[in-house]
Design an enzyme around this catalytic site. Structure first.
Site, mmCIF file in Angstrom:
data_model
loop_
_atom_site.group_PDB
_atom_site.id
_atom_site.type_symbol
_atom_site.label_atom_id
_atom_site.label_comp_id
_atom_site.label_asym_id
_atom_site.label_seq_id
_atom_site.Cartn_x
_atom_site.Cartn_y
_atom_site.Cartn_z
ATOM 1 N N HIS A 236 0.978 -1.168 -0.012
ATOM 2 C CA HIS A 236 -0.005 -0.067 -0.176
ATOM 3 C C HIS A 236 0.970 1.135 0.015
ATOM 4 O O HIS A 236 1.921 1.223 0.517
ATOM 5 C CB HIS A 236 -0.964 0.060 1.272
ATOM 6 C CG HIS A 236 -1.845 -1.112 1.585
ATOM 7 N ND1 HIS A 236 -1.203 -2.110 2.244
ATOM 8 C CD2 HIS A 236 -3.088 -1.399 1.541
ATOM 9 C CE1 HIS A 236 -2.048 -2.941 2.246
ATOM 10 N NE2 HIS A 236 -3.080 -2.296 1.987
ATOM 11 N N ASP B 235 2.409 2.001 3.423
ATOM 12 C CA ASP B 235 3.245 1.057 3.830
ATOM 13 C C ASP B 235 4.878 1.678 3.505
ATOM 14 O O ASP B 235 5.644 1.362 4.320
ATOM 15 C CB ASP B 235 3.434 -0.334 3.377
ATOM 16 C CG ASP B 235 2.086 -0.791 3.405
ATOM 17 O OD1 ASP B 235 1.155 -0.267 4.238
ATOM 18 O OD2 ASP B 235 1.335 -1.573 2.547
HETATM 19 C C1 XLS Z 1 -7.350 -6.712 4.468
HETATM 20 C C2 XLS Z 1 -7.021 -6.836 3.016
HETATM 21 C C3 XLS Z 1 -5.720 -5.802 2.648
HETATM 22 C C4 XLS Z 1 -5.743 -5.949 1.045
HETATM 23 C C5 XLS Z 1 -5.019 -4.969 0.348
HETATM 24 O O1 XLS Z 1 -8.016 -7.441 5.058
HETATM 25 O O2 XLS Z 1 -6.315 -8.107 3.172
HETATM 26 O O3 XLS Z 1 -4.608 -6.001 3.167
HETATM 27 O O4 XLS Z 1 -5.247 -7.156 0.638
HETATM 28 O O5 XLS Z 1 -5.467 -3.759 0.763
#
Ligand code: XLS
Ligand code: CA
Ligand code: CA
Length: 435
Positions: free
Chosen positions: A99, A102
């Protein structure tokens, strides 16, 4: 400076090894059905769980020891790039996912955030060029910051819609800069808490408007990327619009988006929706929309998204069977959207956890290939649906029958005989493949 000085490049050593830092089943070069394991599995590391997550939970403070953390957020982000690529290389994983938040600190303004992203993605690009490691997908985090309290593209506040657009615009530019294969939307806050104050049709129309803008912008900057939606029924929203694969496909069809979007399916999200992972994959495949997988598992006794590393061979076998039947998963991959347990707080646990996940998928792949080779499921399906191969069944499939002709047929054949499924036998035979 090495962040993992005690870990060497992880090698395949087979099941006899006592070395915990070795693969016991994942042999990247082993050829299965004409492709190496590495080509089949296309593993990716998730930046958020591996490099950013700190081991805190709603009741407890961080536990993870992570030597890349400093008092300066920008320095920490740079250290994470360094540590991340050391980790990916040593593990032998070719892809990563992130993301926007991150990889770089948000700072005090959108302008500062975008500048931070430029600086960090320059560093990431350098590392990618040096190592050949690639970006499987990136996404915009439009759920953590308080501004997303009412959603992102579905927010009741149009300024939030605009802010989200700026984030996705940048995300697509980063995807182009880093040669990203896919771009993901996961709508954690795209849902509602109460229908008493929600204009559901407007919110869904707005999400569709937003997706069309993203498609248009990718075209404008000439970035040929596969868009993916990741369904999840709930958490953090009480009800999320992209509830599961079937709901998401209905949305994509309604808004004329099926040419651009496929699905990124996560095992734990399937469980939360009351489905199995293979159910979600099978539904996606029936729409030719299997895009990518988020590999993890939930806990059967817990009703939330625990994002554990996958260790259940039964599940990975059935998932990999679908992937093989799909002819592979590229340009998608298998992303470990999984976090070490709070009690596995040492840096080296990150290796042990990924090795466990990779070995579990390797076992799944091997078992799935054998099931395919033996025609285990195809034989069973042929047997079960044999009545559609000839006679009245074939006539139905060929479109030669109607209600009247079938009613005439039924009058002549009303003493119906069904065959037993012998389902327990089938399950027991399937167990023989799980070695
Ligand atoms: C959350 C999601 C997230 C997505 C990406 O539950 O898994 O991490 O994979 O935003
Ligand atoms: Ca996920
Ligand atoms: Ca999850």
């Amino acid at each position: 400076m090495a962040y993992f000085p005690n870990v060497d490049k992880i090698k395949y050593e087979g099941t006899k090894t006592e070395n915990p830092f070795a693969f016991r089943h994942y042999d990247p070069d082993e050829v299965i059905e004409g492709k190496t394991m590495k080509e089949h599995l296309r593993f990716a590391v998730a930046w958020w769980h591996t490099l950013t997550q700190d081991g805190s939970d709603p009741f407890g403070a961080p536990t993870n020891i992570r030597t890349w953390i400093t008092d300066d957020p920008m320095q920490t982000s740079k250290n994470r790039v360094e540590a991340g690529f050391e980790f990916f290389e040593k593990l032998g994983v070719e892809y990563f996912c992130f993301h926007d938040v991150d990889i770089a600190p948000e700072g005090d303004s959108l302008e500062e955030f975008l500048a931070n992203l430029d600086e960090i993605t320059d560093l990431i690009k350098e590392k990618m060029d040096q190592t050949g490691i690639k970006l499987l997908w990136n996404t915009a985090n439009m759920f953590t910051n308080p501004r997303f309290v009412h959603g992102a593209a579905s927010s009741s506040n149009a300024d939030v819609f605009a802010y989200s657009a700026a984030q996705v615009k940048k995300g697509l530019e980063i995807s182009k800069k880093l040669g990203g294969k896919n771009y993901v939307f996961w709508g954690g806050r795209e849902g509602y808490e109460s229908l008493l104050n929600t204009d559901l049709p407007l919110e869904q129309d707005n999400i569709a408007r937003f997706f069309h803008m993203a498609v248009d912008y990718a075209k404008e900057i000439k970035h040929d990327v596969q868009f993916l939606i990741e369904p999840k029924p709930l958490e953090p929203s009480k009800h999320q619009y992209d509830y599961d694969a079937a709901t998401t496909m209905a949305f994509l069809q309604k808004y004329d988006l099926t040419d651009y979007f496929k699905l990124n399916l996560e095992a734990n999200h399937a469980t939360l929706a009351g489905h199995t992972f293979e159910h979600e994959i099978t539904v996606a495949r029936s729409y030719n929309a299997l895009g990518s997988l988020d590999a993890n598992q939930g806990d059967v006794l817990l009703g939330w998204d625990t994002d554990e590393f996958p260790t259940n061979i039964y599940d990975t076998t059935l998932a990999m069977y679908q992937v093989l039947e799909n002819g592979g998963i590229a340009p998608g991959g298998i992303n470990f959207d999984a976090k070490v347990r709070r009690s596995s707080f040492e840096m080296e646990d990150l290796f042990l956890a990924h090795i466990a996940g990779m070995d579990t998928f390797a076992r799944g792949l091997k078992a799935a290939a054998k099931l395919k080779e033996d025609g285990f499921f195809t034989k069973e399906l042929d047997r079960r649906y044999a009545s559609y191969k000839t006679g009245i069944g074939k006539a139905i499939i060929d479109g030669k029958e109607n209600l009247s002709s079938l009613a005439d047929y039924a009058l002549e054949h009303d003493q119906i005989k069904n065959q037993s499924n012998h389902l327990e036998l089938l399950k027991s035979r399937l167990n023989d493949y799980l070695v």
